[in-house]
Design a protein around this motif. Sequence first.
Motif, short mmCIF file in Angstrom:
data_model
loop_
_atom_site.label_atom_id
_atom_site.label_comp_id
_atom_site.label_asym_id
_atom_site.label_seq_id
_atom_site.Cartn_x
_atom_site.Cartn_y
_atom_site.Cartn_z
N ASP A 124 0.80 -1.21 -0.05
CA ASP A 124 -0.04 0.10 -0.12
C ASP A 124 0.94 1.37 0.03
O ASP A 124 0.48 2.28 -0.78
N ASN A 125 2.01 1.33 0.89
CA ASN A 125 2.78 2.42 0.86
C ASN A 125 3.54 2.30 -0.47
O ASN A 125 3.63 3.73 -1.01
N GLU A 126 3.81 1.57 -1.20
CA GLU A 126 4.62 1.62 -2.43
C GLU A 126 3.71 2.24 -3.32
O GLU A 126 4.36 2.62 -4.44
N LEU A 127 2.47 2.08 -3.31
CA LEU A 127 1.58 2.51 -4.40
C LEU A 127 0.94 3.85 -4.29
O LEU A 127 0.22 4.17 -4.95
N LYS A 128 1.46 4.53 -3.21
CA LYS A 128 0.93 5.90 -3.00
C LYS A 128 1.43 6.75 -4.21
O LYS A 128 2.42 6.81 -4.64
N ASP A 129 0.26 7.58 -4.62
CA ASP A 129 0.46 8.27 -5.72
C ASP A 129 0.99 7.74 -6.94
O ASP A 129 1.39 8.12 -7.93
N LYS A 130 0.74 6.34 -7.15
CA LYS A 130 0.92 5.69 -8.46
C LYS A 130 -0.17 4.87 -9.09
O LYS A 130 -1.15 4.62 -8.30
N LYS A 131 -0.45 4.99 -10.31
CA LYS A 131 -1.47 4.09 -10.96
C LYS A 131 -1.17 2.90 -10.96
O LYS A 131 -2.12 1.88 -10.67
N PHE A 132 0.30 2.46 -11.28
CA PHE A 132 0.61 0.91 -11.36
C PHE A 132 1.88 1.02 -10.56
O PHE A 132 2.50 2.00 -10.40
N PHE A 133 2.44 0.03 -10.40
CA PHE A 133 3.84 -0.31 -9.55
C PHE A 133 4.89 0.58 -10.30
O PHE A 133 5.80 1.24 -9.79
N GLY A 134 5.06 0.60 -11.68
CA GLY A 134 6.03 1.06 -12.46
C GLY A 134 5.65 2.24 -13.05
O GLY A 134 6.35 3.00 -13.78
N GLY A 135 4.39 3.06 -12.90
CA GLY A 135 4.24 4.47 -13.18
C GLY A 135 2.61 4.35 -13.67
O GLY A 135 1.67 3.85 -13.18
N ASP A 136 2.52 4.84 -14.94
CA ASP A 136 1.29 4.91 -15.65
C ASP A 136 0.67 3.78 -16.51
O ASP A 136 -0.35 3.73 -16.64
N ASN A 137 1.69 2.94 -16.57
CA ASN A 137 1.34 1.64 -17.42
C ASN A 137 1.67 0.26 -16.74
O ASN A 137 2.33 0.35 -15.77
N ILE A 138 0.78 -0.72 -16.88
CA ILE A 138 0.92 -1.98 -16.49
C ILE A 138 2.20 -2.31 -16.60
O ILE A 138 2.61 -2.23 -17.94
N GLY A 139 2.82 -2.99 -15.74
CA GLY A 139 4.05 -3.54 -16.17
C GLY A 139 4.61 -4.76 -15.19
O GLY A 139 3.65 -5.67 -14.83
N PHE A 140 5.70 -5.24 -15.10
CA PHE A 140 6.32 -6.43 -14.52
C PHE A 140 5.71 -6.69 -13.16
O PHE A 140 5.23 -8.03 -13.03
N VAL A 141 5.76 -5.82 -12.31
CA VAL A 141 5.43 -5.90 -10.91
C VAL A 141 3.88 -6.23 -11.00
O VAL A 141 3.42 -6.96 -10.25
N ASP A 142 3.14 -5.35 -11.67
CA ASP A 142 1.80 -5.37 -11.62
C ASP A 142 1.24 -6.94 -12.09
O ASP A 142 0.28 -7.53 -11.59
N ILE A 143 2.02 -7.42 -13.20
CA ILE A 143 1.63 -8.81 -13.64
C ILE A 143 2.02 -9.80 -12.48
O ILE A 143 1.02 -10.90 -12.25
N VAL A 144 3.28 -9.74 -11.90
CA VAL A 144 3.63 -10.65 -10.98
C VAL A 144 2.34 -10.52 -9.71
O VAL A 144 2.07 -11.73 -8.97
N ALA A 145 1.75 -9.35 -9.36
CA ALA A 145 0.93 -9.22 -8.40
C ALA A 145 -0.44 -9.70 -8.58
O ALA A 145 -1.53 -9.17 -7.86
N ASN A 146 -0.76 -10.56 -9.63
CA ASN A 146 -1.99 -11.06 -10.24
C ASN A 146 -2.88 -11.68 -9.21
O ASN A 146 -4.03 -11.48 -8.73
N PHE A 147 -2.16 -12.39 -8.17
CA PHE A 147 -2.98 -12.99 -7.01
C PHE A 147 -3.46 -12.02 -6.16
O PHE A 147 -4.78 -12.23 -5.76
N VAL A 148 -2.72 -11.11 -5.75
CA VAL A 148 -3.31 -10.18 -4.64
C VAL A 148 -4.40 -9.04 -5.54
O VAL A 148 -5.05 -8.70 -5.08
N GLY A 149 -4.18 -8.90 -6.79
CA GLY A 149 -4.89 -8.15 -7.57
C GLY A 149 -6.51 -8.82 -8.17
O GLY A 149 -7.45 -8.09 -8.07
N PHE A 150 -6.20 -9.99 -8.16
CA PHE A 150 -7.66 -10.65 -8.74
C PHE A 150 -8.12 -11.99 -7.74
O PHE A 150 -9.23 -11.93 -7.21
N TRP A 151 -7.19 -12.93 -7.26
CA TRP A 151 -7.65 -14.14 -6.84
C TRP A 151 -7.81 -13.68 -5.40
O TRP A 151 -8.76 -14.55 -4.83
N ILE A 152 -7.22 -12.90 -4.64
CA ILE A 152 -7.35 -12.88 -3.36
C ILE A 152 -8.84 -12.44 -2.95
O ILE A 152 -9.63 -13.03 -1.97
#
Length: 221
Positions: A134-162
């Motif tokens: 949560d702290n890492e995502l402060k003021d960010k659209k995605f982990f890497g900035g404005d576009n979906i990237g590597f970390v967002d893809i890896v975070a798919n479990f917490v993004g969808f499955w959880i």
Amino acid sequence: MSGVKLLGVNGSPASQRVEWALKIKGVKYEFITEDLQNKSPLLLKSNPVYKKIPVLLHNENPISESLVIIEYIDEAFEGPSILPKDPYDKAIARFWAKFLDDKCLPAVWKALWSQGEEQEKDKEEAYEVLKVLDNELKDKKFFGGDNIGFVDIVANFVGFWIEIVEEATGVVLVTSEKFPNFCVWRDEYLNCDKVKENMPSREMLLGFFKSRVQAAAATLK
């Protein structure tokens, strides 16, 4: 593109990571469904060390482990970049991907399935790692900035499955009050076209996890 095959399981977060990476790159591929109770000779031949999915076959050359596969896809195919080009930014992305796999996912999974007094302790550990995200995502659209990237893809479990596992088990870990930045990210993530168009069936996953809950309850009787 011919010559690209993915050995995986429908509904597997690890398989889905690779599929989303391929979709972002615009790579055409053949999905070969594996039966993990009766693994195919192709899977055992392609990944003789771990004997697990996912495995990417590119011109018959096998690549295993989802994070390794995503990096390979990013380098091997034309299209939008998945990892940052800058060496430092790339190292940071790899750091967060490792944090997700090594710290976050095990803690969250354990908290969702443990019971009794142990569950309260496990939930606190899950809250700690989710707060880091949560702290890492402060003021960010995605982990890497404005576009979906590597970390967002890896975070798919917490993004969808959880959220699906939360519904199946009745254990709620994520709320907008506790993790506001994370919840904003999750909404953006789930509304990203490449993600939204290639999600596994929510109903199928919910049924699967509910059956696990019922099986676990039966063993306690």
